[in-house]
Write an enzyme that holds these catalytic residues in place. Structure first.
Site, PDB file in Angstrom:
ATOM      1  N   GLU A 174     -27.073 -55.397  25.297  1.00  0.00           N
ATOM      2  CA  GLU A 174     -27.715 -55.837  26.547  1.00  0.00           C
ATOM      3  C   GLU A 174     -29.229 -55.681  26.454  1.00  0.00           C
ATOM      4  O   GLU A 174     -29.855 -55.022  27.307  1.00  0.00           O
ATOM      5  CB  GLU A 174     -27.123 -55.093  27.754  1.00  0.00           C
ATOM      6  CG  GLU A 174     -25.657 -55.431  27.953  1.00  0.00           C
ATOM      7  CD  GLU A 174     -25.064 -55.053  29.315  1.00  0.00           C
ATOM      8  OE1 GLU A 174     -25.727 -54.361  30.095  1.00  0.00           O
ATOM      9  OE2 GLU A 174     -23.917 -55.472  29.575  1.00  0.00           O
ATOM     10  N   GLU A 297     -17.734 -56.896  26.117  1.00  0.00           N
ATOM     11  CA  GLU A 297     -17.522 -56.147  27.363  1.00  0.00           C
ATOM     12  C   GLU A 297     -16.934 -57.112  28.385  1.00  0.00           C
ATOM     13  O   GLU A 297     -17.568 -58.113  28.738  1.00  0.00           O
ATOM     14  CB  GLU A 297     -18.830 -55.552  27.891  1.00  0.00           C
ATOM     15  CG  GLU A 297     -19.339 -54.419  27.017  1.00  0.00           C
ATOM     16  CD  GLU A 297     -20.514 -53.656  27.607  1.00  0.00           C
ATOM     17  OE1 GLU A 297     -20.653 -53.622  28.843  1.00  0.00           O
ATOM     18  OE2 GLU A 297     -21.292 -53.100  26.804  1.00  0.00           O
TER      19      GLU A 297
HETATM   20  O1  AHR Z   1     -19.449 -50.680  30.474  1.00  0.00           O
HETATM   21  C1  AHR Z   1     -20.433 -50.113  31.272  1.00  0.00           C
HETATM   22  C2  AHR Z   1     -21.808 -50.708  31.009  1.00  0.00           C
HETATM   23  O2  AHR Z   1     -21.824 -52.049  31.385  1.00  0.00           O
HETATM   24  C3  AHR Z   1     -22.269 -50.735  29.577  1.00  0.00           C
HETATM   25  O3  AHR Z   1     -22.810 -49.541  29.167  1.00  0.00           O
HETATM   26  C4  AHR Z   1     -23.300 -51.807  29.595  1.00  0.00           C
HETATM   27  O4  AHR Z   1     -23.433 -52.443  28.358  1.00  0.00           O
HETATM   28  C5  AHR Z   1     -22.842 -52.729  30.694  1.00  0.00           C
HETATM   29  O5  AHR Z   1     -23.856 -53.047  31.574  1.00  0.00           O
END
Ligand code: AHR
Length: 495
Positions: A174, A297
Site C-alpha cells: 500500500e 488483501e
Molecule cells: O489488513 C489490515 C490492513 O489493511 C493492512 O495492514 C493494510 O495493508 C490494509 O490497509
C-alpha cells in the site's frame, strides 16, 4: 422462472492456481501473537512455539501460501530486529496496530518454520516505505544465499545452515497509503530501483510483486504497468468488503439489517468489476497474461467487536462472511487466467478470519468451512459455465440470485460450486452437465447454511455453523435439479 446452468465439462479453461486459496497474517492484534505464536514455554500445546491446534486446523485447509509480516506493518518492519536469540531481540512499538509492544519473537526463522510445518510457500512483503534498498537486498541474501557471504554467515550463526526457498516477494505494501503516501510515478521509480537488488541466488527464483492499487485506482495500475511491467511478475490489488463507510462506521459483524446483508454481498460482487477493469489495463501491456494480478488483501471489514482494542481489528464471522468468501472464490476462479494468487485478510483473530482464539480455546469460523469445502478446486481446471438466473431483489436493487463456478481436477472429478445469496427464499436450479452421463455418475454434496443471517460460532457453541451432507438434488433426463436453501453454500462433486 427456472434457473438454468449449463456446464461444458470438456471445455477446460484456465488452471485455478491453488494460490488463489492463499492467506495473509500480519503483526496485528492477536493475529500472530496468541493466534499463531505462543512460545515454547506456553501452557498452550505447541510445536516449537506455534500452537498445535491452529497448525492442525490450517493443514486441513491446505494453506498453499502465506503472506507476512504485513500489511502496513511491513513498511515499518526491520527484519534484523527479528533474528538471533529471542530474549535479546529489540522491543518496538507497533504504531499502526494498537500501539502495543512488539517483542520480535516471531521473526524470519519462526515464519519460515511455520511455512515448513504447513507445507506452504512463504510470501514475504519487504519494506519500501521506511527501509533501505540495502536492507531489502540483505534480507533476500539472508534467506536464500547458499555460500559464503555476510548475510548467509549471519543466518548460519543463527542456526540455519541451509538457505530457505523463497519464491514470492512483495516490494512494499500500500505505498499509496500507509506504505509511504506515494504518487504512482514515484513508487514506480522506487519499484524499479528496489527490485533490482532482490536477487536470484543459486537456483532460487523470485516472483516479484509490485505494490498495486487501492480498490478502483485504475491510474495506479496504468502508471505501474507502463513504467515497470517488464520488471514484475505480479502486481497487487487490495479490496475489502465494507457494508458501511470506512471512516464513519463500517457496520457491525453481528448486528446488521437485511439491507446490510444485501449491500455486503453486492459489494463482494464488485470484485468482478475490479478484476475486469484492472485486467483490461494489464492486457494492454501484457496481452499474454504473464503478470499475475495478486489480490493479496481481500475480505470483510466490519467495526471491531465492542469491548476489544479497536487497533486489533477483531471481528466475529457469520454465514454472511461465508457467502462473501464463496462469491469471491467463484469470481477468482472465473478470472484465474489473470488472478494467480489471493490472500484473505487475515488468517486468525483479525478481520475475516478462519480461526478465532481465546486463550487456549479455538473455534473455526464459517469462512474456514468455505475454505475447506472449496479446497477441491485448488489446481483444478476452470470449466466453461453459462447461466440464466433470476434476480435477488431488495427494494429497487437487484443481484444475481446465485453465484456459481465449476472445475475439473486431475482425476476427472467435476465440482460445482454454488451459493444462494437470497436470505429468505430457496432457489431451484436446473443444471446441464454437457459431456457427462449423469446416470453413470456418482454425485455427492456438502452444504453450509443457517437459519439466521448472523448465525456464527462461539467458544460456547463452536458448531452452530458447520458443513453437512447435501442431498437436495435429483437426476432426470441427464439434468441435475438442485434446491438450494436460503443463504447457503454448496459444493457438488461428480465422479
Ligand atoms: O489488513 C489490515 C490492513 O489493511 C493492512 O495492514 C493494510 O495493508 C490494509 O490497509
Amino acid at each position: 422462472m427456472t434457473n438454468q446452468i449449463i456446464i461444458n465439462t470438456d471445455i477446460e479453461k484456465s488452471k485455478i492456481s491453488k494460490h488463489i486459496y492463499g492467506h495473509f497474517a500480519e503483526h496485528l492484534g492477536r493475529g500472530i501473537y496468541e493466534g499463531i505464536w505462543v512460545g515454547e514455554d506456553s501452557t498452550i500445546p505447541n510445536t516449537n512455539g506455534i500452537r498445535s491446534d491452529v497448525l492442525k486446523a490450517l493443514k486441513n485447509i491446505n494453506v498453499p501460501v502465506l503472506r507476512w509480516p504485513g500489511g502496513c506493518f511491513a513498511d515499518e518492519y526491520h527484519w534484523k530486529d527479528g533474528i538471533g536469540p529471542r530474549e535479546s531481540r529489540k522491543k518496538m512499538v507497533n504504531t499502526h496496530w494498537g500501539g502495543v509492544v512488539e517483542n520480535n519473537h516471531f521473526g524470519t526463522h519462526e515464519f519460515m518454520m511455520l511455512c515448513e510445518l504447513l507445507g506452504c510457500e512463504p510470501y514475504i512483503c519487504g519494506n519500501v516505505g521506511s527501509g533501505t534498498v540495502q536492507e531489502m537486498s540483505e534480507w533476500v541474501e539472508y534467506m536464500t544465499f547458499d555460500g559464503e557471504s555476510p548475510m548467509a554467515n549471519l543466518r548460519k550463526g543463527n542456526g540455519r545452515e541451509e538457505p530457505w526457498k523463497l519464491k514470492y516477494f512483495g516490494v512494499g505494501n500500500e505505498n499509496w497509503g500507509c506504505g509511504g503516501n506515494m504518487r504512482p510515478e514515484y513508487y514506480a521509480d522506487l519499484y524499479r530501483r528496489y527490485q533490482t537488488y532482490v536477487r536470484n541466488y543459486t537456483d532460487n527464483r523470485i516472483y516479484k510483486i509490485a505494490g498495486g492499487a487501492n480498490v478502483d485506482d485504475y491510474n495506479w495500475t496504468e502508471v505501474l504497468m507502463k513504467n515497470a511491467h517488464w520488471l514484475m511478475d505480479g502486481i497487487s490489488l487490495h479490496y475489502y468488503t465494507i457494508p458501511g463507510d470506512f471512516w464513519k462506521g463500517k457496520g457491525s459483524s453481528l448486528n446488521f439489517t437485511d439491507n446490510e446483508w444485501f449491500i455486503t454481498l453486492k459489494k463482494a460482487l464488485f470484485m468482478d468489476e475490479l478484476i475486469r477493469r484492472h485486467g483490461t489495463i494489464m492486457d494492454k501491456y501484457d496481452p499474454e497474461k504473464r503478470i499475475g494480478l495478486i489480490i493479496d488483501e481481500w475480505g470483510t471489514w466490519f467495526d471491531p467487536e465492542p469491548g476489544t482494542n479497536p487497533g486489533f481489528l477483531y471481528q466475529q464471522n457469520t454465514i454472511r462472511d461465508a457467502l462473501v468468501a464463496a462469491i469471491h472464490f467463484n469470481i477468482f476462479h472465473e478470472h484465474s487466467d489473470r488472478v494467480h494468487m489471493t490472500n484473505i485478510a487475515q488468517t486468525i483473530n483479525v478481520l475475516q478470519a478462519m480461526i478465532l482464539t481465546e486463550g487456549e480455546k479455538m473455534i473455526l469460523t464459517p469462512t474456514y468451512h468455505v475454505f475447506e469445502m472449496f479446497k477441491v478446486n485448488q489446481d483444478a481446471s476452470l470449466l466453461a459455465v453459462e447461466c440464466n438466473l433470476e434476480n435477488y431483489q431488495l427494494e429497487d436493487d437487484v443481484l444475481p440470485k446465485v453465484s456459481v463456478s465449476s472445475s475439473k481436477d486431475g482425476e476427472g472429478k467435476v465440482y460445482v460450486n454454488l451459493a444462494n445469496l437470497d436470505h429468505t427464499s430457496p432457489t431451484e436450479l436446473s443444471i446441464e452437465l454437457r459431456g457427462i452421463s449423469l446416470e453413470e455418475t456418482t454425485i455427492t454434496g456438502r452444504i453450509l447454511t443457517a437459519n439466521t443471517t448472523n448465525a456464527h460460532n462461539t467458544f460456547e457453541q463452536p458448531n452452530n455453523v458447520k458443513p453437512t451432507v447435501f442431498a437436495s438434488f435429483t437426476v432426470a433426463n441427464n439434468q441435475l435439479s438442485v434446491k438450494l436453501p436460503p443463504m447457503s453454500v454448496v459444493v457438488l462433486s461428480l465422479e
